[in-house]
Design a protein around this motif. Sequence first.
Motif, mmCIF file in Angstrom:
data_model
loop_
_atom_site.group_PDB
_atom_site.id
_atom_site.type_symbol
_atom_site.label_atom_id
_atom_site.label_comp_id
_atom_site.label_asym_id
_atom_site.label_seq_id
_atom_site.Cartn_x
_atom_site.Cartn_y
_atom_site.Cartn_z
ATOM 1 N N HIS A 219 17.447 -3.795 5.757
ATOM 2 C CA HIS A 219 16.631 -3.632 4.601
ATOM 3 C C HIS A 219 15.166 -3.541 6.185
ATOM 4 N N ASP A 220 14.301 -2.094 5.725
ATOM 5 C CA ASP A 220 12.979 -2.329 6.101
ATOM 6 C C ASP A 220 12.432 -3.516 5.810
ATOM 7 N N PRO A 221 11.828 -3.995 6.204
ATOM 8 C CA PRO A 221 10.646 -5.535 5.652
ATOM 9 C C PRO A 221 9.370 -4.624 4.929
ATOM 10 N N ALA A 222 9.015 -3.223 4.803
ATOM 11 C CA ALA A 222 8.056 -3.259 3.805
ATOM 12 C C ALA A 222 8.796 -3.002 2.644
ATOM 13 N N PHE A 223 10.198 -3.122 2.471
ATOM 14 C CA PHE A 223 10.327 -3.259 1.056
ATOM 15 C C PHE A 223 10.975 -5.066 0.549
ATOM 16 N N ASN A 224 10.438 -5.642 1.634
ATOM 17 C CA ASN A 224 11.419 -6.804 1.045
ATOM 18 C C ASN A 224 10.650 -7.736 -0.336
ATOM 19 N N ASP A 225 9.737 -7.234 -1.013
ATOM 20 C CA ASP A 225 9.281 -7.731 -1.768
ATOM 21 C C ASP A 225 10.562 -6.956 -2.978
ATOM 22 N N LEU A 226 11.005 -6.090 -2.612
ATOM 23 C CA LEU A 226 11.937 -4.943 -3.868
ATOM 24 C C LEU A 226 13.012 -6.021 -3.532
ATOM 25 N N SER A 227 13.970 -7.094 -2.671
ATOM 26 C CA SER A 227 15.073 -6.526 -2.545
ATOM 27 C C SER A 227 15.417 -5.987 -2.433
ATOM 28 N N PRO A 228 15.840 -5.112 -1.711
ATOM 29 C CA PRO A 228 16.753 -4.009 -1.632
ATOM 30 C C PRO A 228 18.023 -3.677 -0.883
ATOM 31 N N GLY A 229 18.226 -4.608 -0.909
ATOM 32 C CA GLY A 229 19.343 -5.136 0.434
ATOM 33 C C GLY A 229 20.658 -5.787 -1.367
ATOM 34 N N GLY A 230 19.949 -6.727 -2.177
ATOM 35 C CA GLY A 230 20.388 -7.053 -3.099
ATOM 36 C C GLY A 230 20.802 -6.483 -4.042
ATOM 37 N N VAL A 231 20.271 -5.294 -3.898
ATOM 38 C CA VAL A 231 20.324 -3.828 -5.144
ATOM 39 C C VAL A 231 21.053 -3.167 -4.372
ATOM 40 N N LEU A 232 21.269 -2.715 -3.104
ATOM 41 C CA LEU A 232 22.088 -1.461 -2.880
ATOM 42 C C LEU A 232 24.034 -2.824 -2.753
ATOM 43 N N MET A 233 23.533 -4.020 -2.100
ATOM 44 C CA MET A 233 24.996 -5.014 -2.761
ATOM 45 C C MET A 233 25.253 -4.710 -3.405
#
Length: 316
Positions: A219-233
């Motif tokens: 994931h793009d580190p600019a979005f770290n606070d949103l945990s985009p990897g977990g959301v996508l998973m």
Amino acid sequence: MVEHGGRARGVMPLRAEPLPLRFQIGARTLGSIERRLVRVSLSLDAIIAGAQPALPPLGRGDDGYLVTSLPAAGLDALLRGAGGMIGYVRQRYPRHYADLTIGFAAYQAALSGNTRSGLKRKTKRVIELSGGALDVRRFRTAAELGDFHAVARGISQRTYQERLLGGGLPDDAAFVRAMTEQAAADQVRAWLLYVAGEPAAYLYCPIAGGTVRYDHVGHDPAFNDLSPGGVLMLEAMRDLYAEPGLRRFDFTEGDGQHKRSFATAGVACVDLLLLRPTLANRATIAALEAFDRGALWAKRAVARLGLERVARRVRR
């Protein structure tokens, strides 16, 4: 992990090659020692079955084997049959996986309360930033995977996995060819998550024999606070549970909070160095053992002093 005909199920012996044995803390490599090793990996099916790997013969200049994801229950038997070679366990971890036959509702119920609530909160925030809808894009065909790869590579280049570990989504011709062939055989699934119209996270998973493999994620580190990897998973798992014929999701080798959060089961495994008893190899194992012992002591000290957040910044 690939099966090899004529040998133990789930084992793929390779020719020896120079492999760096890293002195590593988090994502930072402080140094390495190179040995000529045959890397032997086991498939998830073989691990669950408790299979023993068949070790191929070594060449004259080979130093030994690196056996990854060896079921811990079979460690003593492998060492007893190693013919005087010296063994060192470099890593212990559960080989995490998720049972894809239980249905998505049962899967969600198997997740911890903290995981469920955290994902619900993060997903809601991503939806708000994206204009009221979750923007997950799915890729399956060869043509679609080409589009996926172009965008995912852009994300991968910004991840610490690629910058520090060389572990990003590959862009070499061999990977692209394999990806295209797998897609043509309907043996790969991939996803992208967009946040406010910007690509934020990717997930790439080949499929073999009903097992979906967690091969490439970032994931793009600019979005770290949103945990985009977990959301996508979670959205990827929702898709996979809706697809018939799938049995397991294999989180592959190694441990980590993300894997622990999304798995439903695991098998205790070790990564084992098995070396010829030369003076150089004995010195290598002594150095690795001393470093690993020191790193473990430092990790415990950091936890005791409550400095985990500072340590994460240093490691990356």
